[in-house]
Design a protein around this motif. Structure first.
Motif, short mmCIF file in Angstrom:
data_model
loop_
_atom_site.label_atom_id
_atom_site.label_comp_id
_atom_site.label_asym_id
_atom_site.label_seq_id
_atom_site.Cartn_x
_atom_site.Cartn_y
_atom_site.Cartn_z
N SER A 48 46.38 32.96 40.71
CA SER A 48 45.43 33.07 39.60
C SER A 48 44.02 32.69 40.04
O SER A 48 43.04 33.33 39.64
CB SER A 48 45.87 32.19 38.42
N ASP A 57 48.44 41.54 39.08
CA ASP A 57 49.37 40.47 38.75
C ASP A 57 49.20 40.12 37.28
O ASP A 57 48.54 40.85 36.54
CB ASP A 57 49.12 39.27 39.68
N LYS A 58 49.74 39.02 36.86
CA LYS A 58 49.68 38.63 35.45
C LYS A 58 48.41 37.89 35.08
O LYS A 58 48.30 37.38 33.96
CB LYS A 58 50.90 37.76 35.12
N ASN A 59 47.44 37.82 35.99
CA ASN A 59 46.24 37.02 35.76
C ASN A 59 45.05 37.88 35.36
O ASN A 59 43.90 37.53 35.63
CB ASN A 59 45.89 36.24 37.04
N THR A 60 45.30 38.99 34.72
CA THR A 60 44.23 39.94 34.42
C THR A 60 43.15 39.33 33.53
O THR A 60 41.96 39.56 33.74
CB THR A 60 44.80 41.20 33.75
N GLN A 90 43.73 43.02 39.20
CA GLN A 90 44.52 43.48 38.06
C GLN A 90 45.96 43.81 38.43
O GLN A 90 46.65 44.52 37.69
CB GLN A 90 43.85 44.71 37.44
#
Length: 274
Positions: free
Chosen positions: A44, A249-252, A247
Motif C-alpha cells: 500500500s 492491487d487493492k490499494n487503489t 491500480q
C-alpha cells in the motif's frame, strides 16, 4: 532564495540544468539507499508513493511547462496561439509512445509475461530498470528546458521557477528510488545491487536535462514547442505507466490520495515560488 537564484544565473543554462538534474538524480539515489534500512515495503505504501510521483508530474506538466508554453504562444503567434503548445504537447507524447513501443521494459508491479517493447531475453531486473529510465527522460528534459527558457529571459519563466521544478522532481524521486530498489530486492538481487540499479535508473536525467537546455538556448523560437513537448512526455508517462502501476492491487483509493497529495504539493510550490 535570491542567493540560490543568483548562483544559478551565474552558471548559465547548461551548467545550471546539469547541477539541477544531478540533484534530482542524487535524491533518487538517496531513496534507493533506503533498501539498506528496510527489509520490505508494504504494498500500500508503494502504491501511495507511486501515486504521489504521478501527482507531482501532472501538476508540474501544467504549471511549470504547459501554461508558460501557452502564454508564450499567445504573444508569438496571436492568430494561432494554440498551435505551438498543441504541436509540442502531441510530439512529446508521441516521442514517449515510440520509445515505449520499441524499448524492452517491464513496469513495476507487472508480471514477466507483461513486458512491453521489442521481444527480448533480457532479465526481469534489467527490464524494470529500463522502464524507470524511460520514465525519467521527460523529467530531466523538463528541468533542462525550463532552465534554458529562464536563461533566455522569457516572460513568465524565471530561474526560481526552474529551481522549483527541480525541487518538485527531486521530491518525487525520493520515493521513486525506493520503489525501484525494493522490487529488485524481492527478485533476489542483493541490497548493494538493488541500490546501484535503483539510482542508475535516474542517470538519464542529467543527460536529458543538458540536451533540453542546449536545444532551447540555441533554438529560441522553438521554446513554446519544447516546453509543451516536455509536458506531453510527462503526462504520457503518468497515464500509461504510473497510474496503471498503482491500480493493480487493492490499494487503489489510497494510491489516488497519494496522487492528489503530490499534485497539491507541486501546485503550491509552483504557484508560491514559481
Amino acid at each position: 532564495m535570491e542567493n540560490i537564484e543568483s548562483f544559478f544565473n551565474d552558471l548559465g543554462p547548461i551548467y545550471a540544468a546539469l547541477i539541477a538534474t544531478v540533484f534530482t538524480w542524487s535524491v533518487t539515489a538517496l531513496g534507493a539507499a533506503m533498501i539498506f534500512f528496510f527489509r520490505t515495503m508494504n504494498r500500500s505504501w508503494q502504491d501511495v508513493m507511486l501515486g504521489f510521483t504521478g501527482g507531482v508530474m501532472l501538476a508540474a506538466s501544467f504549471w511549470s511547462l504547459l501554461n508558460p508554453a501557452i502564454e508564450m504562444s499567445e504573444r508569438q503567434y496571436p492568430d494561432m496561439s494554440w498551435m505551438p503548445a498543441a504541436v509540442g504537447f502531441t510530439a512529446g507524447a508521441l516521442f514517449i509512445f515510440v520509445l515505449d513501443k520499441f524499448a524492452p521494459h517491464l513496469h513495476i508491479n507487472f508480471e514477466q509475461e507483461e513486458k512491453e517493447g521489442m521481444k527480448t531475453k533480457l532479465h526481469q531486473t534489467t527490464l524494470l530498470i529500463l522502464a524507470i529510465t524511460l520514465h525519467n527522460i521527460p523529467e530531466g528534459l523538463a528541468v533542462g528546458v525550463l532552465f534554458g527558457a529562464a536563461a533566455n529571459g522569457t516572460d513568465g519563466v524565471s530561474v526560481t521557477a526552474a529551481i522549483t521544478l527541480a525541487l518538485g522532481i527531486g521530491l518525487q524521486n525520493f520515493p521513486e528510488g525506493f520503489a525501484v530498489a525494493m522490487p529488485l530486492r524481492r527478485l533476489g538481487v542483493s541490497r548493494l545491487k538493488s541500490f546501484w540499479y535503483g539510482q542508475l535508473s535516474a542517470i538519464v536525467e542529467p543527460i536529458a536535462g543538458v540536451l533540453g537546455a542546449f536545444a532551447v538556448v540555441y533554438i529560441q523560437p522553438g521554446l513554446p514547442y519544447a516546453l509543451a513537448f516536455a509536458a506531453g512526455a510527462m503526462i504520457y508517462v503518468v497515464v500509461e505507466e504510473v497510474i496503471p502501476e498503482t491500480q493493480r492491487d487493492k490499494n487503489t483509493d489510497v494510491a489516488v490520495l497519494g496522487l492528489i497529495g503530490g499534485f497539491v504539493i507541486m501546485m503550491v510550490l509552483d504557484v508560491a515560488f514559481g
